[in-house]
Design a protein around this motif. Structure first.
Motif, PDB file in Angstrom:
ATOM      1  N   GLN A 415      -8.466 -17.571  13.632  1.00 56.13           N
ATOM      2  CA  GLN A 415      -7.527 -16.643  14.264  1.00 56.13           C
ATOM      3  C   GLN A 415      -6.492 -16.115  13.267  1.00 56.13           C
ATOM      4  OE1 GLN A 415      -7.736 -15.264  17.375  1.00 56.13           O
ATOM      5  NE2 GLN A 415      -9.730 -16.275  17.121  1.00 56.13           N
ATOM      6  N   SER A 416      -6.090 -16.942  12.305  1.00 54.65           N
ATOM      7  CA  SER A 416      -5.130 -16.450  11.303  1.00 54.65           C
ATOM      8  C   SER A 416      -5.745 -15.350  10.454  1.00 54.65           C
ATOM      9  CB  SER A 416      -4.654 -17.602  10.417  1.00 54.65           C
ATOM     10  OG  SER A 416      -5.741 -18.199   9.728  1.00 54.65           O
ATOM     11  N   LEU A 417      -7.052 -15.438  10.221  1.00 56.49           N
ATOM     12  CA  LEU A 417      -7.758 -14.382   9.485  1.00 56.49           C
ATOM     13  C   LEU A 417      -7.790 -13.101  10.309  1.00 56.49           C
ATOM     14  CD1 LEU A 417      -9.506 -13.444   7.089  1.00 56.49           C
ATOM     15  CD2 LEU A 417     -11.487 -14.418   8.267  1.00 56.49           C
ATOM     16  N   VAL A 418      -8.042 -13.240  11.611  1.00 58.29           N
ATOM     17  CA  VAL A 418      -8.053 -12.069  12.494  1.00 58.29           C
ATOM     18  C   VAL A 418      -6.681 -11.404  12.515  1.00 58.29           C
ATOM     19  CG1 VAL A 418      -8.360 -11.296  14.879  1.00 58.29           C
ATOM     20  CG2 VAL A 418      -9.917 -13.000  13.923  1.00 58.29           C
ATOM     21  N   GLU A 419      -5.627 -12.220  12.567  1.00 61.67           N
ATOM     22  CA  GLU A 419      -4.272 -11.661  12.558  1.00 61.67           C
ATOM     23  C   GLU A 419      -3.992 -10.954  11.243  1.00 61.67           C
ATOM     24  OE1 GLU A 419      -2.090 -11.448  15.049  1.00 61.67           O
ATOM     25  OE2 GLU A 419      -3.755 -12.243  16.261  1.00 61.67           O
ATOM     26  N   HIS A 420      -4.486 -11.524  10.164  1.00 57.64           N
ATOM     27  CA  HIS A 420      -4.303 -10.875   8.862  1.00 57.64           C
ATOM     28  C   HIS A 420      -4.993  -9.523   8.834  1.00 57.64           C
ATOM     29  CE1 HIS A 420      -5.630 -10.285   4.540  1.00 57.64           C
ATOM     30  NE2 HIS A 420      -4.328 -10.245   4.468  1.00 57.64           N
ATOM     31  N   GLU A 421      -6.159  -9.454   9.444  1.00 58.61           N
ATOM     32  CA  GLU A 421      -6.889  -8.186   9.503  1.00 58.61           C
ATOM     33  C   GLU A 421      -6.136  -7.138  10.309  1.00 58.61           C
ATOM     34  OE1 GLU A 421     -10.152  -6.737   8.525  1.00 58.61           O
ATOM     35  OE2 GLU A 421      -9.458  -8.045   6.934  1.00 58.61           O
ATOM     36  N   LYS A 422      -5.403  -7.568  11.322  1.00 55.84           N
ATOM     37  CA  LYS A 422      -4.678  -6.623  12.178  1.00 55.84           C
ATOM     38  C   LYS A 422      -3.402  -6.123  11.514  1.00 55.84           C
ATOM     39  CE  LYS A 422      -6.249  -8.612  16.575  1.00 55.84           C
ATOM     40  NZ  LYS A 422      -5.818  -9.317  17.812  1.00 55.84           N
ATOM     41  N   SER A 423      -2.924  -6.860  10.531  1.00 53.85           N
ATOM     42  CA  SER A 423      -1.676  -6.479   9.884  1.00 53.85           C
ATOM     43  C   SER A 423      -1.886  -5.274   8.978  1.00 53.85           C
ATOM     44  CB  SER A 423      -1.118  -7.650   9.078  1.00 53.85           C
ATOM     45  OG  SER A 423      -1.986  -7.959   8.001  1.00 53.85           O
ATOM     46  N   ARG A 424      -0.794  -4.714   8.552  1.00 57.93           N
ATOM     47  CA  ARG A 424      -0.856  -3.564   7.647  1.00 57.93           C
ATOM     48  C   ARG A 424      -0.133  -3.912   6.350  1.00 57.93           C
ATOM     49  NH1 ARG A 424      -4.342  -2.711  10.232  1.00 57.93           N
ATOM     50  NH2 ARG A 424      -4.869  -0.967  11.586  1.00 57.93           N
ATOM     51  N   MET A 425      -0.741  -3.567   5.253  1.00 57.50           N
ATOM     52  CA  MET A 425      -0.141  -3.864   3.952  1.00 57.50           C
ATOM     53  C   MET A 425       1.018  -2.924   3.666  1.00 57.50           C
ATOM     54  SD  MET A 425      -3.539  -4.371   1.618  1.00 57.50           S
ATOM     55  CE  MET A 425      -4.214  -2.827   2.234  1.00 57.50           C
ATOM     56  N   PRO A 426       2.165  -3.446   3.300  1.00 62.18           N
ATOM     57  CA  PRO A 426       3.264  -2.565   2.896  1.00 62.18           C
ATOM     58  C   PRO A 426       2.997  -2.009   1.499  1.00 62.18           C
ATOM     59  CG  PRO A 426       3.896  -4.859   2.622  1.00 62.18           C
ATOM     60  CD  PRO A 426       2.538  -4.861   3.255  1.00 62.18           C
ATOM     61  N   VAL A 427       3.069  -0.707   1.363  1.00 62.88           N
ATOM     62  CA  VAL A 427       2.882  -0.096   0.041  1.00 62.88           C
ATOM     63  C   VAL A 427       4.108  -0.410  -0.810  1.00 62.88           C
ATOM     64  CG1 VAL A 427       2.612   2.064  -1.212  1.00 62.88           C
ATOM     65  CG2 VAL A 427       1.435   1.729   0.976  1.00 62.88           C
ATOM     66  N   PRO A 428       3.929  -0.902  -2.023  1.00 62.43           N
ATOM     67  CA  PRO A 428       5.082  -1.272  -2.847  1.00 62.43           C
ATOM     68  C   PRO A 428       5.837  -0.060  -3.341  1.00 62.43           C
ATOM     69  CG  PRO A 428       3.086  -1.386  -4.145  1.00 62.43           C
ATOM     70  CD  PRO A 428       2.658  -1.080  -2.722  1.00 62.43           C
ATOM     71  N   ASN A 429       7.111  -0.268  -3.694  1.00 65.77           N
ATOM     72  CA  ASN A 429       7.838   0.825  -4.329  1.00 65.77           C
ATOM     73  C   ASN A 429       7.489   0.876  -5.815  1.00 65.77           C
ATOM     74  OD1 ASN A 429       9.452  -1.098  -5.749  1.00 65.77           O
ATOM     75  ND2 ASN A 429      10.768  -1.306  -3.943  1.00 65.77           N
ATOM     76  N   GLY A 430       7.987   1.897  -6.497  1.00 67.89           N
ATOM     77  CA  GLY A 430       7.624   2.068  -7.898  1.00 67.89           C
ATOM     78  C   GLY A 430       8.029   0.902  -8.772  1.00 67.89           C
ATOM     79  N   ALA A 431       9.177   0.293  -8.465  1.00 65.35           N
ATOM     80  CA  ALA A 431       9.654  -0.822  -9.281  1.00 65.35           C
ATOM     81  C   ALA A 431       8.707  -2.010  -9.181  1.00 65.35           C
ATOM     82  CB  ALA A 431      11.053  -1.226  -8.837  1.00 65.35           C
ATOM     83  N   GLN A 432       8.240  -2.306  -7.949  1.00 68.98           N
ATOM     84  CA  GLN A 432       7.311  -3.414  -7.772  1.00 68.98           C
ATOM     85  C   GLN A 432       6.017  -3.172  -8.545  1.00 68.98           C
ATOM     86  OE1 GLN A 432       7.414  -3.230  -3.415  1.00 68.98           O
ATOM     87  NE2 GLN A 432       7.869  -5.423  -3.423  1.00 68.98           N
ATOM     88  N   ALA A 433       5.473  -1.971  -8.412  1.00 69.15           N
ATOM     89  CA  ALA A 433       4.208  -1.669  -9.073  1.00 69.15           C
ATOM     90  C   ALA A 433       4.348  -1.706 -10.586  1.00 69.15           C
ATOM     91  CB  ALA A 433       3.705  -0.298  -8.622  1.00 69.15           C
ATOM     92  N   ASN A 434       5.464  -1.162 -11.110  1.00 69.12           N
ATOM     93  CA  ASN A 434       5.659  -1.155 -12.560  1.00 69.12           C
ATOM     94  C   ASN A 434       5.845  -2.558 -13.110  1.00 69.12           C
ATOM     95  OD1 ASN A 434       5.365   1.587 -12.960  1.00 69.12           O
ATOM     96  ND2 ASN A 434       7.513   2.026 -12.565  1.00 69.12           N
ATOM     97  N   ALA A 435       6.280  -3.494 -12.260  1.00 66.73           N
ATOM     98  CA  ALA A 435       6.460  -4.873 -12.711  1.00 66.73           C
ATOM     99  C   ALA A 435       5.134  -5.509 -13.103  1.00 66.73           C
ATOM    100  CB  ALA A 435       7.134  -5.697 -11.613  1.00 66.73           C
ATOM    101  N   VAL A 436       4.053  -5.039 -12.506  1.00 70.14           N
ATOM    102  CA  VAL A 436       2.741  -5.596 -12.837  1.00 70.14           C
ATOM    103  C   VAL A 436       1.927  -4.623 -13.686  1.00 70.14           C
ATOM    104  CG1 VAL A 436       2.655  -7.052 -10.794  1.00 70.14           C
ATOM    105  CG2 VAL A 436       1.730  -4.731 -10.673  1.00 70.14           C
ATOM    106  N   LEU A 437       2.593  -3.593 -14.196  1.00 69.73           N
ATOM    107  CA  LEU A 437       1.907  -2.564 -14.967  1.00 69.73           C
ATOM    108  C   LEU A 437       1.108  -3.137 -16.141  1.00 69.73           C
ATOM    109  CD1 LEU A 437       1.347   0.466 -15.358  1.00 69.73           C
ATOM    110  CD2 LEU A 437       3.472   0.598 -16.664  1.00 69.73           C
ATOM    111  N   PRO A 438       1.672  -4.054 -16.960  1.00 75.27           N
ATOM    112  CA  PRO A 438       0.880  -4.595 -18.078  1.00 75.27           C
ATOM    113  C   PRO A 438      -0.395  -5.311 -17.627  1.00 75.27           C
ATOM    114  CG  PRO A 438       3.215  -5.093 -18.383  1.00 75.27           C
ATOM    115  CD  PRO A 438       3.054  -4.572 -16.984  1.00 75.27           C
ATOM    116  N   ALA A 439      -0.281  -6.081 -16.531  1.00 68.78           N
ATOM    117  CA  ALA A 439      -1.467  -6.797 -16.028  1.00 68.78           C
ATOM    118  C   ALA A 439      -2.510  -5.818 -15.499  1.00 68.78           C
ATOM    119  CB  ALA A 439      -1.050  -7.780 -14.941  1.00 68.78           C
ATOM    120  N   VAL A 440      -2.053  -4.786 -14.805  1.00 70.02           N
ATOM    121  CA  VAL A 440      -2.993  -3.788 -14.281  1.00 70.02           C
ATOM    122  C   VAL A 440      -3.666  -3.051 -15.426  1.00 70.02           C
ATOM    123  CG1 VAL A 440      -3.173  -1.661 -12.935  1.00 70.02           C
ATOM    124  CG2 VAL A 440      -1.685  -3.509 -12.134  1.00 70.02           C
TER     125      VAL A 440
END
Length: 444
Positions: A415-440
């Motif tokens: 059921q926790s997997l089903v709930e995860h499927e129903k959730s929506r991913m929050p799109v990160p802001n630019g600062a969050q995404a740039n924080a992982v820029l080297p890894a990406v």
């Protein structure tokens, strides 16, 4: 009621691009777009930087960030969807003729960002544990995942012993064929080894240990003097010959190779070091094998080796290593998936209890488990799912029972997997995404 758009309206022209735009929304900065356009990608077209001739009246805006723009051509858009990517200077840096190709690349890139941010991710891994005939239970769990469509989002697979066989079936992606294979397995497909030849083989292998050798010699002499006693001793599991025939009958090698292109698959083996003395047989030497860049014949031998239960199947050689059943080293091989996946489904073939808790503790030794989401499925009934006799027993009736139990337990325990499927991913802001820029950048 369906919404009807005028054919010439922008809403009508862009109505099929929602999925593409959702994936593009994860490219939250110009720096990430520069990575997305790295040279090793977008090879299908000559994407040389080219100044545009304007033509704004022919293009609809689709997406923009930091001066970058993606536009869709409205001319012949119903027949040949076309997209172009413009940098802040208005130079065309790439184009796509196919929405499917564009969405695929955008999704792969967005998945890397999601994974590196350790956010709610919709890419899953799955672990198929070992357990002989009880493996039919995992097919029932798959049935439930298939009904939810979650099996299509599983991109990492790891298995040991019979779990390696189910990994192969899962990679093929045909639930019905997997069910047919398991229903076809009869108890007669198990093999019974001539006990005298079996003991002689052990004697040869254990010859450096005089006391063990002496005991086995005595047992052989007793069996030779009493043939009836010998016939009552058997060592059995799936016949490797029959298992090979089942694989060749129910597995489409081309389909496996095609599906392997976008999945990571691993099998666990237990290595016996060359020149090992008998005492080393009690030491576990895990050998993790990745299926990548292997042809089907090699994958089939890998599956057979991972399922080479000691005492039932002969010791095998794979990758130049002497190996036996992977479950002897790690029956819940989750570790190979941890680098790429943070949401992992684990299908156990023993009821929840001390034995399985110890196996899980062994599998996750030195792993910071609180940084991952594990979705466990355990047999809720011990009947036909508990001991060695259950492992060694299979027939169509038991298979149907085990598959039904797996389906029921998955429905109750995921059921926790089903709930995860129903959730929506929050799109990160630019600062969050740039924080992982080297890894990406390093991955892409």
């Amino acid at each position: 009621m369906d919404v009807l758009y005028p054919v010439n309206s922008k809403e009508f022209r862009l109505r099929d691009d929602k999925e593409l735009m959702q994936e593009l929304s994860w490219i939250t900065s110009g720096a990430l777009m520069e990575v997305f356009l790295s040279p090793q990608h977008h090879k299908s077209l000559p994407n040389l930087p080219t100044a545009t001739l304007g033509g704004k009246q022919l293009w609809d805006p689709l997406w923009a960030v930091d001066g970058w723009h993606i536009q869709k051509c409205r001319v012949l858009g119903s027949f040949i969807p076309r997209y172009r990517i413009l940098d802040p200077k208005g130079v065309r840096r790439a184009w796509y003729l196919s929405r499917k190709d564009f969405t695929r690349d955008a999704r792969l890139f967005a998945n890397i960002i999601r994974q590196k941010l350790v956010m709610r991710d919709f890419r899953y891994g799955i672990v198929f544990s070992g357990g002989g005939g009880k493996g039919a239970y995992q097919i029932g769990v798959w049935k439930y995942l298939h009904e939810l469509g979650i099996d299509q989002k599983i991109h990492g697979v790891s298995g040991a012993s019979v779990g390696a066989l189910n990994s192969l079936l899962f990679l093929q992606g045909d639930y019905k064929k997997a069910e047919d294979l398991w229903v076809a397995i009869q108890q007669d497909d198990f093999t019974h080894t001539d006990p005298l030849n079996y003991l002689k083989a052990i004697l040869d292998f254990l010859s450096p240990a005089p006391r063990l050798s002496s005991l086995i010699k005595q047992l052989i002499e007793r069996m030779q003097n009493n043939p009836e006693q010998g016939r009552n001793i058997s060592f059995s599991l799936f016949s490797q010959k029959r298992l090979r025939e089942l694989i060749d009958t129910y597995i489409d090698s081309d389909q496996v190779q095609n599906n392997l292109s976008d999945k990571l698959v691993y099998s666990m083996l237990c290595e016996i070091p060359l020149g090992a003395n008998p005492a080393s047989l009690f030491v576990k030497y895990p050998y993790v094998c990745c299926w990548k860049n292997r042809d089907f014949e090699e994958i089939r031998e890998l599956v057979l080796t991972s399922a080479a239960f000691p005492g039932a199947y002969p010791i095998r050689t794979f990758d130049g290593r002497v190996c036996v059943d992977g479950g002897a080293a790690d029956n819940l091989p989750v570790t190979p998936l941890l680098k790429e996946f943070h949401h992992i489904i684990v299908i156990h073939l023993n009821p929840k209890g001390d034995k399985e808790e110890k196996a899980w503790a062994h599998a996750t030794h030195k792993v910071q488990t609180d940084t991952y989401h594990f979705y466990h499925v355990y047999p809720s009934k011990a009947v036909h799912m508990d001991n060695l006799a259950d492992t060694m027993t299979v027939n169509p009736e038991l298979t149907q029972y085990r598959m039904a139990l797996g389906y029921h337990d998955a429905k109750e325990q995921l059921q926790s997997l089903v709930e995860h499927e129903k959730s929506r991913m929050p799109v990160p802001n630019g600062a969050q995404a740039n924080a992982v820029l080297p890894a990406v950048r390093a991955i892409w």
